[in-house]
Design a protein around this motif. Sequence first.
Motif, PDB file in Angstrom:
ATOM      1  N   ARG A   1       0.836  -1.204   0.000  1.00 47.58           N
ATOM      2  CA  ARG A   1       0.000   0.000   0.000  1.00 47.58           C
ATOM      3  C   ARG A   1       0.873   1.257   0.000  1.00 47.58           C
ATOM      4  NH1 ARG A   1      -4.744  -1.491   0.374  1.00 47.58           N
ATOM      5  NH2 ARG A   1      -6.241  -0.230   1.443  1.00 47.58           N
ATOM      6  N   HIS A   2       0.427   2.249  -0.783  1.00 48.17           N
ATOM      7  CA  HIS A   2       1.100   3.552  -0.841  1.00 48.17           C
ATOM      8  C   HIS A   2       0.042   4.633  -0.964  1.00 48.17           C
ATOM      9  CE1 HIS A   2       4.995   1.685  -1.491  1.00 48.17           C
ATOM     10  NE2 HIS A   2       4.529   1.054  -2.555  1.00 48.17           N
ATOM     11  N   ASN A   3       0.441   5.849  -0.633  1.00 46.91           N
ATOM     12  CA  ASN A   3      -0.379   7.018  -0.923  1.00 46.91           C
ATOM     13  C   ASN A   3       0.529   8.115  -1.454  1.00 46.91           C
ATOM     14  OD1 ASN A   3       0.910   7.966   1.378  1.00 46.91           O
ATOM     15  ND2 ASN A   3      -0.932   8.202   2.592  1.00 46.91           N
ATOM     16  N   VAL A   4      -0.061   9.176  -1.938  1.00 45.54           N
ATOM     17  CA  VAL A   4       0.683  10.348  -2.407  1.00 45.54           C
ATOM     18  C   VAL A   4       0.095  11.531  -1.654  1.00 45.54           C
ATOM     19  CG1 VAL A   4       1.328  11.782  -4.377  1.00 45.54           C
ATOM     20  CG2 VAL A   4       0.990   9.324  -4.694  1.00 45.54           C
ATOM     21  N   VAL A   5       0.974  12.213  -0.889  1.00 41.13           N
ATOM     22  CA  VAL A   5       0.535  13.331  -0.056  1.00 41.13           C
ATOM     23  C   VAL A   5       1.379  14.551  -0.398  1.00 41.13           C
ATOM     24  CG1 VAL A   5       0.238  14.163   2.306  1.00 41.13           C
ATOM     25  CG2 VAL A   5      -0.154  11.741   1.780  1.00 41.13           C
ATOM     26  N   ALA A   6       0.721  15.647  -0.735  1.00 40.91           N
ATOM     27  CA  ALA A   6       1.409  16.892  -1.084  1.00 40.91           C
ATOM     28  C   ALA A   6       2.161  17.443   0.117  1.00 40.91           C
ATOM     29  CB  ALA A   6       0.397  17.915  -1.585  1.00 40.91           C
ATOM     30  N   GLN A   7       3.331  18.004  -0.139  1.00 34.62           N
ATOM     31  CA  GLN A   7       4.169  18.624   0.885  1.00 34.62           C
ATOM     32  C   GLN A   7       4.600  20.008   0.413  1.00 34.62           C
ATOM     33  OE1 GLN A   7       5.553  16.653   3.908  1.00 34.62           O
ATOM     34  NE2 GLN A   7       3.517  16.026   3.292  1.00 34.62           N
ATOM     35  N   GLY A   8       4.875  20.921   1.335  1.00 33.58           N
ATOM     36  CA  GLY A   8       5.379  22.231   0.953  1.00 33.58           C
ATOM     37  C   GLY A   8       4.283  23.203   0.560  1.00 33.58           C
ATOM     38  N   SER A   9       4.705  24.346   0.016  1.00 30.47           N
ATOM     39  CA  SER A   9       3.752  25.420  -0.282  1.00 30.47           C
ATOM     40  C   SER A   9       2.961  25.179  -1.563  1.00 30.47           C
ATOM     41  CB  SER A   9       4.482  26.761  -0.359  1.00 30.47           C
ATOM     42  OG  SER A   9       5.440  26.728  -1.401  1.00 30.47           O
ATOM     43  N   LYS A  10       3.536  24.529  -2.550  1.00 31.98           N
ATOM     44  CA  LYS A  10       2.821  24.186  -3.787  1.00 31.98           C
ATOM     45  C   LYS A  10       2.165  22.836  -3.579  1.00 31.98           C
ATOM     46  CE  LYS A  10       3.787  27.108  -7.186  1.00 31.98           C
ATOM     47  NZ  LYS A  10       2.766  27.772  -7.918  1.00 31.98           N
ATOM     48  N   LYS A  11       0.863  22.771  -3.704  1.00 34.93           N
ATOM     49  CA  LYS A  11       0.117  21.553  -3.396  1.00 34.93           C
ATOM     50  C   LYS A  11      -0.419  20.875  -4.653  1.00 34.93           C
ATOM     51  CE  LYS A  11       0.106  22.198   1.137  1.00 34.93           C
ATOM     52  NZ  LYS A  11       0.963  21.470   2.004  1.00 34.93           N
ATOM     53  N   LEU A  12      -0.173  19.580  -4.747  1.00 36.45           N
ATOM     54  CA  LEU A  12      -0.850  18.776  -5.753  1.00 36.45           C
ATOM     55  C   LEU A  12      -2.305  18.686  -5.349  1.00 36.45           C
ATOM     56  CD1 LEU A  12       1.693  15.835  -6.095  1.00 36.45           C
ATOM     57  CD2 LEU A  12       1.306  17.681  -7.726  1.00 36.45           C
ATOM     58  N   ARG A  13      -3.203  18.690  -6.308  1.00 37.27           N
ATOM     59  CA  ARG A  13      -4.645  18.614  -6.035  1.00 37.27           C
ATOM     60  C   ARG A  13      -5.222  17.400  -6.751  1.00 37.27           C
ATOM     61  NH1 ARG A  13      -5.091  22.136  -1.909  1.00 37.27           N
ATOM     62  NH2 ARG A  13      -4.109  24.091  -2.441  1.00 37.27           N
TER      63      ARG A  13
END
Length: 144
Positions: free
Chosen positions: A84-96
């Motif tokens: 199992r994996h996930n993708v989580v945005a980090q920092g000031s620019k966010k993936l949506r």
Amino acid sequence: MLGVDARRTLPLGLAALVAAGGLAGAALSASALAEAPAAQVAAPVAHAAATKTVALRGIAFSPKKLTVRRGDRVRFVWDDNGVRHNVVAQGSKKLRFKSGSRTTTRTPQLTKGRRTTLALRKRGTYRYICTIHPAQMKGSIVVR
């Protein structure tokens, strides 16, 4: 075919077309071409959006760093044999990411065979991690 002197009076883009034979044999005079409005002569070609892939495999993002152009799409593909994996945005620019009717900065924990695609329209560096494997799984996308 137009002579060298006639091509010098043409707008640059049109002169290149004429030199390459790109006018499909049309019988046009140098004066008619020189008088053509600039908007008809050299319109910029729009960038066709590309889709790049980031695989979640071997407890890693592959590639770790990806460079794309504005408007390109990035597809995340889970391919890690039941891990199992996930993708989580980090920092000031966010993936949506889209989740049903809402937008979120993280994907759920997913396994092999799942995928999600997003379009990136703003320039910058987007950083992300897998919160299940944060030491090994860090990545970034640079949008130019």
